[in-house]
Scaffold this motif. Structure first.
Motif, PDB file in Angstrom:
ATOM      1  N   GLY A   3      -4.450  91.388  35.449  1.00  0.00           N
ATOM      2  CA  GLY A   3      -5.695  91.934  35.965  1.00  0.00           C
ATOM      3  C   GLY A   3      -6.523  92.593  34.876  1.00  0.00           C
ATOM      4  O   GLY A   3      -7.727  92.384  34.796  1.00  0.00           O
ATOM      5  N   VAL A   4      -5.901  93.398  34.036  1.00  0.00           N
ATOM      6  CA  VAL A   4      -6.655  94.151  33.043  1.00  0.00           C
ATOM      7  C   VAL A   4      -6.765  93.396  31.715  1.00  0.00           C
ATOM      8  O   VAL A   4      -7.845  93.227  31.177  1.00  0.00           O
ATOM      9  CB  VAL A   4      -6.030  95.546  32.816  1.00  0.00           C
ATOM     10  CG1 VAL A   4      -6.804  96.315  31.769  1.00  0.00           C
ATOM     11  CG2 VAL A   4      -5.998  96.325  34.126  1.00  0.00           C
ATOM     12  N   ALA A   5      -5.627  92.918  31.202  1.00  0.00           N
ATOM     13  CA  ALA A   5      -5.656  92.300  29.869  1.00  0.00           C
ATOM     14  C   ALA A   5      -5.995  90.815  29.921  1.00  0.00           C
ATOM     15  O   ALA A   5      -6.227  90.199  28.894  1.00  0.00           O
ATOM     16  CB  ALA A   5      -4.321  92.514  29.169  1.00  0.00           C
ATOM     17  N   GLY A   6      -5.988  90.220  31.131  1.00  0.00           N
ATOM     18  CA  GLY A   6      -6.399  88.826  31.259  1.00  0.00           C
ATOM     19  C   GLY A   6      -5.371  87.805  30.810  1.00  0.00           C
ATOM     20  O   GLY A   6      -5.707  86.668  30.530  1.00  0.00           O
ATOM     21  N   GLN A   7      -4.097  88.185  30.739  1.00  0.00           N
ATOM     22  CA  GLN A   7      -3.034  87.251  30.333  1.00  0.00           C
ATOM     23  C   GLN A   7      -2.140  86.941  31.531  1.00  0.00           C
ATOM     24  O   GLN A   7      -1.803  87.839  32.282  1.00  0.00           O
ATOM     25  CB  GLN A   7      -2.178  87.866  29.222  1.00  0.00           C
ATOM     26  CG  GLN A   7      -2.966  88.353  28.033  1.00  0.00           C
ATOM     27  CD  GLN A   7      -3.683  87.217  27.345  1.00  0.00           C
ATOM     28  OE1 GLN A   7      -3.111  86.175  27.061  1.00  0.00           O
ATOM     29  NE2 GLN A   7      -4.974  87.400  27.118  1.00  0.00           N
ATOM     30  N   THR A   8      -1.767  85.690  31.686  1.00  0.00           N
ATOM     31  CA  THR A   8      -0.994  85.302  32.851  1.00  0.00           C
ATOM     32  C   THR A   8       0.471  85.075  32.500  1.00  0.00           C
ATOM     33  O   THR A   8       0.771  84.419  31.519  1.00  0.00           O
ATOM     34  CB  THR A   8      -1.566  84.002  33.448  1.00  0.00           C
ATOM     35  OG1 THR A   8      -2.968  84.170  33.583  1.00  0.00           O
ATOM     36  CG2 THR A   8      -0.944  83.697  34.787  1.00  0.00           C
ATOM     37  N   SER A   9       1.356  85.632  33.332  1.00  0.00           N
ATOM     38  CA  SER A   9       2.785  85.353  33.167  1.00  0.00           C
ATOM     39  C   SER A   9       3.385  84.896  34.489  1.00  0.00           C
ATOM     40  O   SER A   9       3.216  85.545  35.507  1.00  0.00           O
ATOM     41  CB  SER A   9       3.521  86.606  32.690  1.00  0.00           C
ATOM     42  OG  SER A   9       4.915  86.432  32.863  1.00  0.00           O
ATOM     43  N   PHE A  10       4.097  83.766  34.438  1.00  0.00           N
ATOM     44  CA  PHE A  10       4.818  83.284  35.613  1.00  0.00           C
ATOM     45  C   PHE A  10       6.278  83.703  35.534  1.00  0.00           C
ATOM     46  O   PHE A  10       7.060  83.375  36.413  1.00  0.00           O
ATOM     47  CB  PHE A  10       4.743  81.757  35.679  1.00  0.00           C
ATOM     48  CG  PHE A  10       3.353  81.249  35.930  1.00  0.00           C
ATOM     49  CD1 PHE A  10       2.851  81.213  37.217  1.00  0.00           C
ATOM     50  CD2 PHE A  10       2.560  80.811  34.886  1.00  0.00           C
ATOM     51  CE1 PHE A  10       1.569  80.742  37.454  1.00  0.00           C
ATOM     52  CE2 PHE A  10       1.282  80.349  35.117  1.00  0.00           C
ATOM     53  CZ  PHE A  10       0.779  80.313  36.398  1.00  0.00           C
ATOM     54  N   GLY A  11       6.633  84.394  34.473  1.00  0.00           N
ATOM     55  CA  GLY A  11       8.052  84.632  34.211  1.00  0.00           C
ATOM     56  C   GLY A  11       8.532  86.027  34.559  1.00  0.00           C
ATOM     57  O   GLY A  11       9.607  86.437  34.127  1.00  0.00           O
ATOM     58  N   GLN A  12       7.754  86.796  35.353  1.00  0.00           N
ATOM     59  CA  GLN A  12       8.179  88.172  35.629  1.00  0.00           C
ATOM     60  C   GLN A  12       9.490  88.217  36.405  1.00  0.00           C
ATOM     61  O   GLN A  12      10.300  89.119  36.200  1.00  0.00           O
ATOM     62  CB  GLN A  12       7.093  88.941  36.375  1.00  0.00           C
ATOM     63  CG  GLN A  12       5.804  89.135  35.597  1.00  0.00           C
ATOM     64  CD  GLN A  12       6.018  89.598  34.168  1.00  0.00           C
ATOM     65  OE1 GLN A  12       5.958  88.810  33.234  1.00  0.00           O
ATOM     66  NE2 GLN A  12       6.287  90.867  33.993  1.00  0.00           N
ATOM     67  N   ALA A  13       9.703  87.241  37.312  1.00  0.00           N
ATOM     68  CA  ALA A  13      10.950  87.237  38.093  1.00  0.00           C
ATOM     69  C   ALA A  13      12.154  87.127  37.167  1.00  0.00           C
ATOM     70  O   ALA A  13      13.224  87.686  37.444  1.00  0.00           O
ATOM     71  CB  ALA A  13      10.935  86.103  39.104  1.00  0.00           C
ATOM     72  N   ALA A  14      11.984  86.416  36.049  1.00  0.00           N
ATOM     73  CA  ALA A  14      13.093  86.284  35.104  1.00  0.00           C
ATOM     74  C   ALA A  14      13.412  87.629  34.441  1.00  0.00           C
ATOM     75  O   ALA A  14      14.572  87.944  34.187  1.00  0.00           O
ATOM     76  CB  ALA A  14      12.758  85.236  34.047  1.00  0.00           C
ATOM     77  N   PHE A  15      12.371  88.442  34.194  1.00  0.00           N
ATOM     78  CA  PHE A  15      12.640  89.779  33.638  1.00  0.00           C
ATOM     79  C   PHE A  15      13.328  90.661  34.675  1.00  0.00           C
ATOM     80  O   PHE A  15      14.179  91.479  34.336  1.00  0.00           O
ATOM     81  CB  PHE A  15      11.347  90.437  33.160  1.00  0.00           C
ATOM     82  CG  PHE A  15      10.824  89.852  31.879  1.00  0.00           C
ATOM     83  CD1 PHE A  15      11.527  90.010  30.698  1.00  0.00           C
ATOM     84  CD2 PHE A  15       9.642  89.137  31.859  1.00  0.00           C
ATOM     85  CE1 PHE A  15      11.055  89.472  29.504  1.00  0.00           C
ATOM     86  CE2 PHE A  15       9.159  88.598  30.673  1.00  0.00           C
ATOM     87  CZ  PHE A  15       9.865  88.754  29.498  1.00  0.00           C
ATOM     88  N   VAL A  16      12.966  90.470  35.954  1.00  0.00           N
ATOM     89  CA  VAL A  16      13.672  91.183  37.028  1.00  0.00           C
ATOM     90  C   VAL A  16      15.142  90.767  36.993  1.00  0.00           C
ATOM     91  O   VAL A  16      16.053  91.602  37.043  1.00  0.00           O
ATOM     92  CB  VAL A  16      13.050  90.875  38.411  1.00  0.00           C
ATOM     93  CG1 VAL A  16      13.790  91.637  39.511  1.00  0.00           C
ATOM     94  CG2 VAL A  16      11.559  91.218  38.433  1.00  0.00           C
ATOM     95  N   GLY A  17      15.370  89.464  36.863  1.00  0.00           N
ATOM     96  CA  GLY A  17      16.736  88.939  36.793  1.00  0.00           C
ATOM     97  C   GLY A  17      17.494  89.471  35.594  1.00  0.00           C
ATOM     98  O   GLY A  17      18.676  89.809  35.691  1.00  0.00           O
ATOM     99  N   LEU A  18      16.782  89.585  34.476  1.00  0.00           N
ATOM    100  CA  LEU A  18      17.422  90.113  33.268  1.00  0.00           C
ATOM    101  C   LEU A  18      17.930  91.535  33.514  1.00  0.00           C
ATOM    102  O   LEU A  18      19.063  91.873  33.168  1.00  0.00           O
ATOM    103  CB  LEU A  18      16.406  90.101  32.119  1.00  0.00           C
ATOM    104  CG  LEU A  18      16.921  90.394  30.724  1.00  0.00           C
ATOM    105  CD1 LEU A  18      17.884  89.320  30.280  1.00  0.00           C
ATOM    106  CD2 LEU A  18      15.752  90.482  29.741  1.00  0.00           C
ATOM    107  N   GLY A  19      17.085  92.350  34.151  1.00  0.00           N
ATOM    108  CA  GLY A  19      17.495  93.721  34.473  1.00  0.00           C
ATOM    109  C   GLY A  19      18.669  93.736  35.429  1.00  0.00           C
ATOM    110  O   GLY A  19      19.645  94.479  35.241  1.00  0.00           O
TER     111      GLY A  19
END
Ligand code: ADP
Ligand code: MG
Length: 583
Positions: free
Chosen positions: A47-63
């Protein structure tokens, strides 16, 4: 409604919800809290920086998996595994960011898809991770000797973390590094001119988003006490993106709104639709998709802007004073500030700047004029480092800057404006001007997120206000920059350049679009800057505007220097008359 009252109501509702709501809704609220953390990262990143990531769920998984494996198989304490999970995420996020973000374009979305898919299958295939059945027996978190075993207890832990994260990110956005992140959408040329490294700044936003996702995963593992790969796939990654977009990026609360809306909508549709249209098929996914498309059609910036109309924010109070920022002593009279020798710039076969030589001495106001397409702006961009010269040499205060980056040149004391105005339209005027003072502050992300930056902020905003007063736009300080007419926006750009405390001020057609009286004001501003020891190089189109203002003129035509000297001599030069005035 007053925003403070609203905040108190929201916190109050969160506080009593588990005491009055049915258990099913407490579970749902727990999930909304966990999703909010991930969506908050995406509000910042997408929203703010204008960069798209589809991989956030993988970072959730990493945690989740880091703590699941380390607590069950190595007996580590959950608090220790949290530190390890965050450290791994920091490393992965930094690597992914630094590799893909400087390349720009679609590299980040693609890299995050690849990262999401590969981590998902890695979690599913590794024997000791329990394959697709997962890992059970994850211990509960102990907080101050109190074991958080029940959902209702964990609820308070989750929502405390969510509120703390909202506070930190809101603080961050309202600070020196936050303004840099918010300016990224304006393109790299502008941010680099004020000493901001766009690739690095995007990486910072990406790493913060990844850390929030990791934190959410760690909480998830200790809430569920069980993990398997299913919730960390690419589908969930897309859903997180939906949450951030649906909520909207005008405020950090968009994350909570988006997470709540998407979660509740999905739950209700799953309940309702089979009753309406029968059990066969997963209609809820289709209906869900259609609703989202409709929503984005009518509310591009998400739903939050609609709700915010009912909560008008009072104008922010600015610090009345503040410590002064460090200030450069202007150079003594008679020093060469800018020394350009045979500077050259070609675009393919076109020679836009053809071996141009001229110099600017301290406290001088020099006008660079010429017909449209003469190469003035290109010449300008070579000096400021926005373009790299194809040949020749440019020295600034005796330092060779020909191959230096815009950021390095800005640090040496060069401030500039742009022919095509580059303000951050959604930021206020005073925030835009404060962006110019970026290099004069020092507080970073962590200090800003924790509000340990108040002195630094007060000084930066006070300086921005001083510059606005200097250019006569103080009464517009709290207006959104894009609400001003174009002529005034140009003047805001001058204030922003002045906030950088430059030795040399480069102005690219500052009088374009100004009315007669405004031009007079601008001329007297430039004269007073000169008296204060400023050196100015001014690109102008309007001959009348520069005649009474500049000490010297340099005339370009078809990329070449045509004439140079005192304004009246240049004006009388037959070659100039023919090329410029005759045209
Ligand atoms: P001015 O500012 O004097 O009006 P410019 O410096 O903008 O002129 O342009 C000089 C010439 O270089 C023009 O012919 C323009 O079309 C060309 N030019 C400027 N920027 C680029 C670019 N990025 N790529 C190709 N050509 C360019
Ligand atoms: Mg130009």
């Amino acid at each position: 409604m007053n925003p403070r009252v609203l905040l108190a109501v929201v916190v109050g509702v969160i506080g009593i919800a588990p005491m009055v709501a049915p258990a099913f809704y407490v579970t749902l609220l727990n999930y909304i809290g966990l999703y909010s953390l991930v969506a908050l990262g995406l509000v910042l990143l997408t929203g703010v920086a204008g960069q798209t990531s589809f991989g956030q769920a993988a970072f959730v998984g990493l945690g989740a998996y880091t703590t699941a494996v380390l607590t069950t198989q190595y007996g580590m304490s959950p608090w220790f595994t949290l530190a390890i999970a965050l450290a791994i995420t920091l490393a992965v996020g930094y690597l992914l960011g630094i590799i893909t973000l400087s390349m720009g374009g679609h590299y980040l979305p693609l890299a995050t898809i690849a990262w999401g898919i590969s981590l998902y299958f890695l979690m599913g295939t590794i024997e000791s991770f329990g394959g697709f059945t997962g890992i059970t027996g994850i211990p509960a978190v102990t907080l101050f000797g109190f074991k958080l075993e029940k959902e209702g207890e964990f609820y308070y832990f989750i929502w405390f973390v969510v509120l703390a994260a909202l506070w930190c990110i809101a603080n961050l956005l309202d600070s020196r590094p936050g303004r840099a992140i918010r300016a990224l959408k304006q393109g790299s040329t502008m941010v680099e001119a004020f000493g901001i490294h766009p690739g690095r700044t995007k990486t910072v936003a990406f790493v913060i988003a990844a850390l929030l996702a990791c934190l959410s995963g760690w909480l998830y593992a200790h809430l569920q006490r069980f993990v398997n790969p299913t919730p960390f796939g690419i589908n969930q990654g897309i859903e997180y993106l939906f949450m951030a977009v649906v909520g909207g990026a005008v405020s950090v609360w968009g994350a909570v709104l988006g997470a709540a809306l998407v979660t509740l909508l999905k739950t209700w549709l799953q309940d309702l639709l089979p009753k309406l249209i029968g059990e066969a098929g997963q209609f809820e996914i289709i209906v869900f998709g259609v609703l989202l498309v409709l929503l984005l059609q009518y509310a591009r910036d998400g739903l939050l802007p609609y709700l915010q109309r009912f909560v008008p924010l009072p104008p922010r109070k600015l610090p009345s004073a503040g410590d002064r920022l460090p200030h450069r002593t202007p150079p003594a009279e008679g020093i060469s500030v800018l020394d350009e020798k045979e500077a050259r710039k070609t675009f393919g076969g076109l020679v836009a700047v053809n071996d141009v030589t001229f110099n600017v001495g301290s406290h001088e106001v020099v006008g660079l004029i010429g017909p449209n397409g003469a190469g003035k702006s290109t010449c300008f961009n070579l000096i400021s480092g926005a373009l790299e010269a194809s040949g020749g040499s440019i020295k600034f205060m005796g330092t060779e800057i020909t191959s230096k980056t815009a950021t390095e040149i800005a640090k040496l004391g060069l401030g500039r404006t742009f022919q095509h105005v580059k303000l951050v339209g959604t930021m206020t005027v005073v925030e835009n001007v404060a962006l110019g003072a970026y290099l004069r502050g020092s507080k970073g992300v962590i200090a800003s997120a924790l509000r340990l930056n108040t002195a630094d902020e007060a000084a930066a905003l006070a300086e921005a206000m001083r510059q606005l007063e200097r250019v006569g736009l103080a009464e517009h300080a709290h207006d959104a920059a894009n609400s001003l007419p174009l002529g005034k926006q140009r003047i805001v750009e001058i204030a922003r350049a002045l906030a950088a405390d430059p030795i040399l001020l480069l102005l690219d057609e500052p009088a374009a679009g100004l009315r007669y009286a405004e031009k007079q004001q601008l001329a007297s501003l430039i004269k007073s800057l000169k008296r204060e020891g400023m050196t100015v190089l001014l690109v102008e189109h309007d001959m009348d505007f520069v005649m009474g203002l500049v000490d010297r003129l340099v005339v370009l035509n078809f990329g070449q220097k045509l004439s140079e000297g005192l304004p009246e001599n240049v004006q009388a030069d037959p070659a100039v008359r023919e090329a410029y005035l005759g045209a």
